[in-house]
Design a protein around this motif. Structure first.
Motif, PDB file in Angstrom:
ATOM      1  N   VAL A 280       0.853  -1.185   0.000  1.00  0.00           N
ATOM      2  CA  VAL A 280       0.000   0.000   0.000  1.00  0.00           C
ATOM      3  C   VAL A 280       0.890   1.236   0.000  1.00  0.00           C
ATOM      4  O   VAL A 280       1.780   1.374   0.840  1.00  0.00           O
ATOM      5  N   HIS A 281       0.661   2.143  -0.949  1.00  0.00           N
ATOM      6  CA  HIS A 281       1.489   3.325  -1.122  1.00  0.00           C
ATOM      7  C   HIS A 281       0.909   4.511  -0.352  1.00  0.00           C
ATOM      8  O   HIS A 281      -0.253   4.498   0.066  1.00  0.00           O
ATOM      9  N   LEU A 282       1.722   5.566  -0.235  1.00  0.00           N
ATOM     10  CA  LEU A 282       1.264   6.828   0.350  1.00  0.00           C
ATOM     11  C   LEU A 282       1.598   7.964  -0.612  1.00  0.00           C
ATOM     12  O   LEU A 282       2.730   8.062  -1.100  1.00  0.00           O
ATOM     13  N   VAL A 283       0.611   8.825  -0.875  1.00  0.00           N
ATOM     14  CA  VAL A 283       0.873  10.042  -1.642  1.00  0.00           C
ATOM     15  C   VAL A 283       0.652  11.236  -0.724  1.00  0.00           C
ATOM     16  O   VAL A 283      -0.303  11.258   0.056  1.00  0.00           O
ATOM     17  N   THR A 284       1.557  12.214  -0.789  1.00  0.00           N
ATOM     18  CA  THR A 284       1.472  13.390   0.071  1.00  0.00           C
ATOM     19  C   THR A 284       1.639  14.654  -0.749  1.00  0.00           C
ATOM     20  O   THR A 284       2.315  14.657  -1.779  1.00  0.00           O
ATOM     21  N   HIS A 285       1.003  15.732  -0.279  1.00  0.00           N
ATOM     22  CA  HIS A 285       1.236  17.042  -0.887  1.00  0.00           C
ATOM     23  C   HIS A 285       1.883  17.998   0.097  1.00  0.00           C
ATOM     24  O   HIS A 285       2.044  19.180  -0.187  1.00  0.00           O
ATOM     25  N   GLY A 286       2.283  17.479   1.254  1.00  0.00           N
ATOM     26  CA  GLY A 286       2.972  18.312   2.229  1.00  0.00           C
ATOM     27  C   GLY A 286       2.090  19.371   2.840  1.00  0.00           C
ATOM     28  O   GLY A 286       2.505  20.519   3.013  1.00  0.00           O
ATOM     29  N   ALA A 287       0.863  19.012   3.190  1.00  0.00           N
ATOM     30  CA  ALA A 287      -0.109  19.980   3.694  1.00  0.00           C
ATOM     31  C   ALA A 287       0.444  20.762   4.873  1.00  0.00           C
ATOM     32  O   ALA A 287       1.015  20.191   5.808  1.00  0.00           O
ATOM     33  N   ALA A 288       0.238  22.081   4.839  1.00  0.00           N
ATOM     34  CA  ALA A 288       0.761  22.929   5.906  1.00  0.00           C
ATOM     35  C   ALA A 288      -0.023  22.797   7.199  1.00  0.00           C
ATOM     36  O   ALA A 288       0.489  23.106   8.276  1.00  0.00           O
ATOM     37  N   SER A 289      -1.265  22.341   7.119  1.00  0.00           N
ATOM     38  CA  SER A 289      -2.142  22.326   8.293  1.00  0.00           C
ATOM     39  C   SER A 289      -2.002  21.066   9.137  1.00  0.00           C
ATOM     40  O   SER A 289      -2.697  20.928  10.143  1.00  0.00           O
ATOM     41  N   HIS A 290      -1.154  20.145   8.750  1.00  0.00           N
ATOM     42  CA  HIS A 290      -0.965  18.902   9.490  1.00  0.00           C
ATOM     43  C   HIS A 290       0.522  18.578   9.565  1.00  0.00           C
ATOM     44  O   HIS A 290       1.292  18.971   8.683  1.00  0.00           O
ATOM     45  N   PRO A 291       0.941  17.821  10.576  1.00  0.00           N
ATOM     46  CA  PRO A 291       2.313  17.309  10.563  1.00  0.00           C
ATOM     47  C   PRO A 291       2.546  16.450   9.323  1.00  0.00           C
ATOM     48  O   PRO A 291       1.649  15.715   8.892  1.00  0.00           O
ATOM     49  N   LEU A 292       3.715  16.582   8.741  1.00  0.00           N
ATOM     50  CA  LEU A 292       4.049  15.786   7.569  1.00  0.00           C
ATOM     51  C   LEU A 292       4.191  14.317   7.968  1.00  0.00           C
ATOM     52  O   LEU A 292       4.840  14.012   8.975  1.00  0.00           O
ATOM     53  N   PRO A 293       3.584  13.381   7.239  1.00  0.00           N
ATOM     54  CA  PRO A 293       3.867  11.973   7.513  1.00  0.00           C
ATOM     55  C   PRO A 293       5.381  11.734   7.487  1.00  0.00           C
ATOM     56  O   PRO A 293       6.098  12.398   6.726  1.00  0.00           O
ATOM     57  N   PRO A 294       5.884  10.819   8.286  1.00  0.00           N
ATOM     58  CA  PRO A 294       7.337  10.600   8.363  1.00  0.00           C
ATOM     59  C   PRO A 294       7.857   9.896   7.110  1.00  0.00           C
ATOM     60  O   PRO A 294       8.103   8.684   7.107  1.00  0.00           O
ATOM     61  N   ILE A 295       8.023  10.662   6.051  1.00  0.00           N
ATOM     62  CA  ILE A 295       8.301  10.044   4.751  1.00  0.00           C
ATOM     63  C   ILE A 295       9.668   9.381   4.704  1.00  0.00           C
ATOM     64  O   ILE A 295       9.859   8.396   3.976  1.00  0.00           O
ATOM     65  N   THR A 296      10.634   9.876   5.476  1.00  0.00           N
ATOM     66  CA  THR A 296      11.933   9.186   5.528  1.00  0.00           C
ATOM     67  C   THR A 296      11.760   7.801   6.138  1.00  0.00           C
ATOM     68  O   THR A 296      12.261   6.800   5.604  1.00  0.00           O
ATOM     69  N   LEU A 297      11.050   7.722   7.238  1.00  0.00           N
ATOM     70  CA  LEU A 297      10.793   6.433   7.894  1.00  0.00           C
ATOM     71  C   LEU A 297      10.012   5.510   6.961  1.00  0.00           C
ATOM     72  O   LEU A 297      10.347   4.310   6.841  1.00  0.00           O
ATOM     73  N   LEU A 298       8.984   6.025   6.335  1.00  0.00           N
ATOM     74  CA  LEU A 298       8.169   5.200   5.449  1.00  0.00           C
ATOM     75  C   LEU A 298       9.006   4.617   4.322  1.00  0.00           C
ATOM     76  O   LEU A 298       8.903   3.418   4.002  1.00  0.00           O
ATOM     77  N   ARG A 299       9.836   5.440   3.723  1.00  0.00           N
ATOM     78  CA  ARG A 299      10.690   4.951   2.629  1.00  0.00           C
ATOM     79  C   ARG A 299      11.672   3.908   3.138  1.00  0.00           C
ATOM     80  O   ARG A 299      11.924   2.905   2.470  1.00  0.00           O
ATOM     81  N   GLU A 300      12.236   4.143   4.300  1.00  0.00           N
ATOM     82  CA  GLU A 300      13.177   3.179   4.867  1.00  0.00           C
ATOM     83  C   GLU A 300      12.515   1.843   5.157  1.00  0.00           C
ATOM     84  O   GLU A 300      13.159   0.779   5.045  1.00  0.00           O
ATOM     85  N   GLN A 301      11.232   1.869   5.503  1.00  0.00           N
ATOM     86  CA  GLN A 301      10.508   0.634   5.808  1.00  0.00           C
ATOM     87  C   GLN A 301       9.964  -0.047   4.560  1.00  0.00           C
ATOM     88  O   GLN A 301       9.335  -1.100   4.652  1.00  0.00           O
ATOM     89  N   GLY A 302      10.149   0.559   3.393  1.00  0.00           N
ATOM     90  CA  GLY A 302       9.753  -0.086   2.151  1.00  0.00           C
ATOM     91  C   GLY A 302       8.445   0.388   1.558  1.00  0.00           C
ATOM     92  O   GLY A 302       7.944  -0.217   0.605  1.00  0.00           O
ATOM     93  N   VAL A 303       7.877   1.472   2.106  1.00  0.00           N
ATOM     94  CA  VAL A 303       6.646   2.021   1.551  1.00  0.00           C
ATOM     95  C   VAL A 303       6.999   2.966   0.397  1.00  0.00           C
ATOM     96  O   VAL A 303       7.889   3.814   0.534  1.00  0.00           O
ATOM     97  N   THR A 304       6.325   2.814  -0.720  1.00  0.00           N
ATOM     98  CA  THR A 304       6.513   3.750  -1.817  1.00  0.00           C
ATOM     99  C   THR A 304       5.735   5.025  -1.510  1.00  0.00           C
ATOM    100  O   THR A 304       4.510   5.004  -1.358  1.00  0.00           O
ATOM    101  N   VAL A 305       6.474   6.126  -1.394  1.00  0.00           N
ATOM    102  CA  VAL A 305       5.883   7.438  -1.136  1.00  0.00           C
ATOM    103  C   VAL A 305       6.044   8.275  -2.397  1.00  0.00           C
ATOM    104  O   VAL A 305       7.125   8.299  -3.002  1.00  0.00           O
TER     105      VAL A 305
END
Length: 414
Positions: A280-305
């Motif tokens: 299951v992938h994650l797509v982000t637009h870097g919304a200013a109103s929320h904390p950014l998902p931990p994309i470094t961690l996600l990529r390291e764990q094998g999630v396609t961001v």
């Protein structure tokens, strides 16, 4: 620049061969690109290139493969219309209701407004995009029909995936499941979802319904997930469970996934492991109103961001330019990615990683690949990302789409 020691005579070329001189590649090579029948026929160092007076001289501009926008809303944009002050309130419910009221009153159709945004994105180097299009009982498939029309008219400009998006909910809006099924039959490419707990208060009903349609129709799923904290993690676990059960690994995306940025690292890591296992992938637009998902961690764990612009000057937000270099830079800034290697990772969110998540073929600037690229005044990928200056040339399949940041009226041969 052309070396002064080289002979200034034209070397005959094949009639359809178009040479491009002094193109700077991402790896630092200064080369001649030769394009034949819409593909790169040859790539040779400028030091070895025979003189050719008909070559297009890029004078050392950087050449990069086209960008991919993984999350957009073509049907919502107000591009092509005079400036409209933002009318919606601060809540998601207010934006949805304001949109439902205002959209039917606009002077331009969904097809016309979508066309403006497609060309705007293409002029900045985007060659493929995934758009979510509202499908709901009040307006049925009207927005989808408009975007399908725009996609048909702009096949030379970009490859467009369409998600049938139930913005007003699924279970709380009777008839939506039938409309989603009809949308796929009409030409949409994926089934969407919307906050199965918060919007529908029936996560099993929504997710069972949309996954059933997707599995039966042989298409993917892309779920808008704004839900926070443990509620959002619950929805992600339910999405992963159905993805594995139906053998849909690699064909399911969570859009936004704000909850991943709300919870402690250990909870985010455990959820990332589930997502990676389920494909299951994650797509982000870097919304200013929320904390950014931990994309470094996600990529390291094998999630396609991967990345997308989301709203571009519409009723939800007056901001947005459609420039995926700018969006990748914004996400990199929010992730505190400062090193050259990290900046390359930010560009991957809008290129190779997006292609993998969207199951699109990915080609670099290489022999035999489609001649789809953009050029700009930069001396490295990192400088291109940091400055995101106007694209001087945008070419897709050997046809020029834009010059100096402006889309042409029609694609033309290079």
């Amino acid at each position: 620049m052309t070396s002064p020691s080289r002979k200034k005579t034209c070397v005959p070329c094949a009639p359809q061969l178009r040479p491009i001189d002094n193109a700077l590649l991402a790896d630092g090579r200064l080369v001649r690109l030769a394009i034949l029948d819409g593909r790169f026929e040859s790539i040779i160092p400028m030091s070895e290139a025979p003189a050719c007076e008909v070559a297009l001289d890029l004078q050392g501009q950087l050449v990069l493969p086209t960008l991919i926008d993984g999350h957009l809303h073509l049907d919502k944009t107000l591009l092509g219309l005079p400036w409209m002050p933002h009318a919606a309130g601060p809540t998601r419910a207010s934006r949805i209701e304001t949109e439902l009221q205002l959209m039917p009153t606009l002077a331009l159709s969904a097809a016309e407004r979508a066309a403006h945004l497609i060309r705007t994105c293409a002029a900045q180097g985007t060659g493929a995009l995934r758009t979510h299009v509202d499908v709901e009982p009040r307006n049925g498939l009207k927005a989808l029909e408009g975007v399908l029309e725009a996609r048909q008219a702009h096949g030379d400009w970009a490859q467009i995936q369409i998600v049938a998006f139930p913005q007003t909910g699924v279970m709380r809006a009777p008839g939506t499941l039938e409309l989603l099924d009809s949308a796929i039959a009409a030409g949409a490419d994926l089934v969407g979802g919307m906050d199965p707990c918060e919007v529908d208060s029936d996560p099993a009903g929504q997710l069972n319904g949309i996954f059933s349609i997707a599995h039966r129709r042989g298409v993917g799923v892309d779920v808008h997930l704004h839900e926070g904290d443990e509620l959002g993690l619950f929805s992600i676990r339910e999405i992963c469970k159905r993805t594995r059960a139906l053998g849909m690994q690699g064909r399911v995306t969570v859009s936004h996934g704000f909850c991943l940025g709300h919870v402690p690292e250990s909870r985010a890591r455990a959820t990332a492991d589930l997502m990676a296992e389920a494909g299951v992938h994650l797509v982000t637009h870097g919304a200013a109103s929320h904390p950014l998902p931990p994309i470094t961690l996600l990529r390291e764990q094998g999630v396609t961001v991967f990345a997308g612009n989301d709203n571009v000057r519409d009723i939800w937000s007056p901001y947005g330019t459609g420039d995926m270099l700018e969006r990748a830079a914004l996400i990199g800034w929010r992730a505190d990615w400062r090193t050259d290697a990290q900046m390359l990772g930010a560009l991957e969110l809008a290129t190779s990683d997006a292609a993998r998540a969207m199951q699109l073929p990915w080609h670099n600037v290489e022999i035999g690949a489609p001649a789809s690229f953009f050029a700009m005044e930069a001396r490295s990928v990192q400088e291109a990302l940091a400055t995101h200056t106007p694209r001087t040339w945008v070419v897709r399949g050997g046809k020029v789409l834009a010059r100096n940041g402006k889309a042409l009226d029609q694609p033309r041969p290079l």
